[in-house]
Structures are given as structure tokens and as C-alpha cells.
Scaffold this active site. Sequence first.
Site, PDB file in Angstrom:
ATOM      1  N   LYS A  60       0.686  -1.177  -0.454  1.00 59.09           N
ATOM      2  CA  LYS A  60      -0.184  -0.095  -0.298  1.00 59.09           C
ATOM      3  C   LYS A  60       0.684   1.178   0.263  1.00 59.09           C
ATOM      4  O   LYS A  60       0.745   2.358  -0.845  1.00 59.09           O
ATOM      5  CB  LYS A  60      -1.070   0.109   1.344  1.00 59.09           C
ATOM      6  CG  LYS A  60      -2.508  -1.237   1.173  1.00 59.09           C
ATOM      7  CD  LYS A  60      -2.674  -1.254   2.088  1.00 59.09           C
ATOM      8  CE  LYS A  60      -3.268  -2.610   1.965  1.00 59.09           C
ATOM      9  NZ  LYS A  60      -4.374  -3.272   3.238  1.00 59.09           N
ATOM     10  N   GLN A 104      -3.798  -1.488  10.029  1.00 55.43           N
ATOM     11  CA  GLN A 104      -4.068  -2.617   9.240  1.00 55.43           C
ATOM     12  C   GLN A 104      -4.516  -4.010  10.577  1.00 55.43           C
ATOM     13  O   GLN A 104      -3.885  -3.848  11.075  1.00 55.43           O
ATOM     14  CB  GLN A 104      -2.970  -3.313   8.998  1.00 55.43           C
ATOM     15  CG  GLN A 104      -2.435  -4.932   7.959  1.00 55.43           C
ATOM     16  CD  GLN A 104      -2.563  -4.394   7.016  1.00 55.43           C
ATOM     17  OE1 GLN A 104      -2.886  -3.377   6.118  1.00 55.43           O
ATOM     18  NE2 GLN A 104      -3.101  -5.852   6.627  1.00 55.43           N
ATOM     19  N   ASP A 127     -10.398   3.595   4.446  1.00 52.51           N
ATOM     20  CA  ASP A 127     -10.736   1.885   4.059  1.00 52.51           C
ATOM     21  C   ASP A 127     -11.580   1.665   4.254  1.00 52.51           C
ATOM     22  O   ASP A 127     -12.363   0.016   4.623  1.00 52.51           O
ATOM     23  CB  ASP A 127      -9.517   1.124   5.189  1.00 52.51           C
ATOM     24  CG  ASP A 127      -9.191   0.069   4.806  1.00 52.51           C
ATOM     25  OD1 ASP A 127      -8.982  -0.294   3.408  1.00 52.51           O
ATOM     26  OD2 ASP A 127      -8.562  -0.751   5.727  1.00 52.51           O
TER      27      ASP A 127
END
Lengths: 287, 287
Positions: A60, A104, A127
Site C-alpha cells: 500500500k 492494518q 479504508d
Amino acid sequence: MTAVPQPTAALLDGTALARELTARTAESAAELRRRTGTAPCLATVLVGADPASVTYVRMKQNSCAKAGIESRHVALPAEISTAGLVDAVTALSEDPAVHGILLQHPVGAHIDERAAFEAIAPGKDVDGVTTASFAAMSFGLPGFVSCTPGGIMRLLDAYDVELSGRHAVVVGRSPILGKPAGMLLLARDATVTYCHSRTADLRAHLREADLVVAAVGRPRFIRGEDLKPGVVVVDAGYNEGNVGDVDFDSAAARASLITPVPGGVGPMTIAVLLEQTVEAAWRQLVS
Amino acid sequence: MTAVPQPTAALLDGTALARELTARTAESAAELRRRTGTAPCLATVLVGADPASVTYVRMKQNSCAKAGIESRHVALPAEISTAGLVDAVTALSEDPAVHGILLQHPVGAHIDERAAFEAIAPGKDVDGVTTASFAAMSFGLPGFVSCTPGGIMRLLDAYDVELSGRHAVVVGRSPILGKPAGMLLLARDATVTYCHSRTADLRAHLREADLVVAAVGRPRFIRGEDLKPGVVVVDAGYNEGNVGDVDFDSAAARASLITPVPGGVGPMTIAVLLEQTVEAAWRQLVS
């Protein structure tokens, strides 16, 4: 009679579409920088050092760099407490130099992951993991989408897959994949069935689907014989060895369109993350 | 052959169950009053004077009174703006004497109903209409449920209806009925299909259902011939003339269990509203 060769499905090419989308995102990031002197910035938060998670975060970050998005990495020890993680995320939510936040997951079983996600300000939830983003997706309100379901929708749209009135079977019901994928499909007027580990006869449901979204985390779990001819197959599964939830060869012989793994949903997930990061930065910097 | 009489379904008796539940709620309200000197208070907000809405609000107030819950009524003119309504709801959210808020809908087409709902503090959202409550229902987090879906779940549980692995078809996808009903069923491990006005072949989906939740607002829209023998039928529809979405007589000849209209889901909706109001008051007064 001579055996007629099975038709082979066309590919839903996530790599190509992600490249296009990211090129547009990079232009937008550059334009923002010209206008404001500031580059969009994504904060990545990693708890511990799980090798797969380390790889994802690095991918990412690399993608950010290519699109002109700065990234700031926050590495936290595996043994951090929920409170410690919430504090770290809250600090990023309050930091005006950070425009988007990616936490994450998984974050470790001893941590209340939901509490940590909720510490992300909705305006920085690029996200799409907060309950606010989920409700926005469910009710068709403005907000960020979860990246994988959002990537799936963009892929389906790019290939003009008709959704209204079609029967979509979503296999899996996780908060950031199956559930929001179903809600986004429902918002587009699909008839949506959620199947999962407790579903009594999954194969029967699959055989009725016009569209299958596999998000179950079991390698090659869905096979061609489970599918209706002409079905559209989206494999959002990711399993060890870069294998999806769908047995590609047998499914491709039944489907009209299918995502490869890799090169299907995966690249789209990152492309949507980048797109939403730049969008968040625009909103925060130019208002 | 002699014609065998059709078996008649047993009733899911919402009137009786609501009476029991409300008796417990009244005890809890009385106990709270003894402990704190304060009765639970539900604020009802009505925009305009639609006769049906007036009736609903009066029914809820009467039910509150019987359970020892005070109610405070806020009547607003039909022509109030979104900002005016949001202000009125926000004032109630901030008022420590108010423990729960019910905004009767519809509120008029010129008003942003979602904005008005979101002005309800999540801790006072005893009608379960905010996005926070929806997300809580969807993710199995603590929070209030939408009253009608919550009432349906209590009714199913009271009759020991097995949900895990069963196929539930929810007809309707409104934000406070169909969508949360499906999410609550999914959280209980049902396989859930959302059908709606764009569904291509509703009858085919209905015939496969082990449980049907009708929330579509079309009188007697679902008929016995659409149903699988032994199905459980929950009619959450309410149409003019006190008629549900299900054709009761033909459906009862196929179903194993069915809600009557009236006397099924309706009383449960109010019972859950009262229960959640008292629960909210406990949390606000005894913490």
C-alpha cells in the site's frame, strides 16, 4: 456427437482497471498539490510484525508513492493494549497533516479491534472500516466505502454488469467484506443473499446466483459445478499461495465473466484506497 | 379420496407476548423510580398532523402511561425546516430529563429525515433509527434495535423458532424495517435473502424460504401458494384497513407459524420501544 469445447469466461481484469483508476488518482493528487502545496497523506498503522501484514502495508505504501500520496507509518508493538492503539489512532484522527488512516488488521486477539476502528475519524476512514462508513454504504449516504467491496463495484461497473433485479449471492459476512458488499449490491437493486458457514445448503444457493461474490477464505471452495451457466464470478478470497476462494478453471468454464486471482479484486482494493485518500485530502484541504 | 383438511398454522401471538414483556418493563420502570425518584421519560416528536401519525403517537403515549413511563410530546408544524427539526431533536438529546426519543415518521418530503434521525443521541435512540444503531445491529455491538425488527426477533425466540442455517427471505429493504431485520437474522446465523420491488422473481425466492418477513407495504401481497409448507411467516406489513402484507387465510394453510394482523408484530413494536426506553433511563440515571 463431437464434444463441444466449453466456452471460457472473459476476465474481469482488475489489474488494468486499477491502473487506469490510479492514473486518475495520481492526476488528482498532483492537482491538489499544485493548488495547496500539500500532498495527500495516508497514515498506515501496523500492530506487530505478522509477515503477511507487513507485506500488505508495504504494498500500500509503494502504491501510494507511485500515485503521489505520502505515507506515514506508525509501527506499534504486538503487545500494545486496546487503549494504547485507540490513543495512537485518535492522534492520527486529530492530526491535520494526515488525511486518511489505514489500520492494518488483524491487530491481535487481545485487542478490541472494533474500538480501534471506531477511533478513526469518519472523514479519514479511507479504508471504510468504521460503523459510520458501513451505515453510509447501507443507506446510500455520503461516505467512504470499504475498499474491497468498493473495488468490486467499480469492476462490475467497468464491465457493464447489470445488477438491478439480478440475484447476487455473497458468500461470507465479515464486517469489511461480505456485509458491505451485500449492502452495496442491494443499494444497486440486486436481490442479495448472504451465505456463510452456517448456511444449510450453500451449493443450492450458488446454483441460483446470477452473480457470486466469494469472500470466505477457503481455497478453491467454490467450483464450476456449483454455478449456473453465464454467472458472473467475483473472487474476493485470498488464501495462502495466492489462491482464491474459487476454483478458477472449472468456474471459468461456466461463468460469463470472472475475476482472476491474482489480478482481479486485489489491485482494485488498493486503487480504491488511494482514490479515497486523495478524495479525503481534497475535502480536508479545499473546503 | 376424501379431501384432507389443510393444517392451520399456529399463531405467533404478539399481543400476549407484548403484554408479558410490558409487564416486566413496568416493573423495571417502577424499580427505577424507587431507586432514583425519577420515572423514565420518552419524548415523542410529531411533525404536522397526519391522522395515522397522530394515532400512532397517541398509542405509544398511552402504552407508556400504562408502563409507568412518562412522555413528553413535542408537536411541530408541518412546514418546519430540516434545521428547525434537527434543533428540536438536538435539544431533546441534550435534555437530561429525557431518556428516549421517538421521532414519528414520515416527517414530510421537504425535510431531510436522515439528518433529523441522526440528531438523536445514540444513547436515547430507543426506536433504533440512527445509523449508529443500525451498525450496532449489523455488527452485533451493544446498542438499541429498531423496534419492529427487534419485536420480530423476540417473537421468534419466544416460539423457539430455529434460525441458525435456516433460509430467511426478507421482503422489503427500508432502513428501519427490512434492512435491520435482515441484519438481525444474519447475526443469528440465518441465511438471509433481501427481496424488494426490483427482484426479478419474488415468488421463486419465497417458495424457498423457511422464514418469510414481509415488510413491503402492499396489502395481501404474499399468498399461500407462494410459500413452502411449514414456513414461518412474519407479517410486518401495515396497510389501510388494518390489513397486512400477507394473505392470512391462504398463508396460514401452508405455514407452521404465522403472525396475525393485528395482534402480531404491531404490539411487539411498541413493547420493544417501552423496554428500550426504560433500559435507556437506567443507563442514564444509574451509572
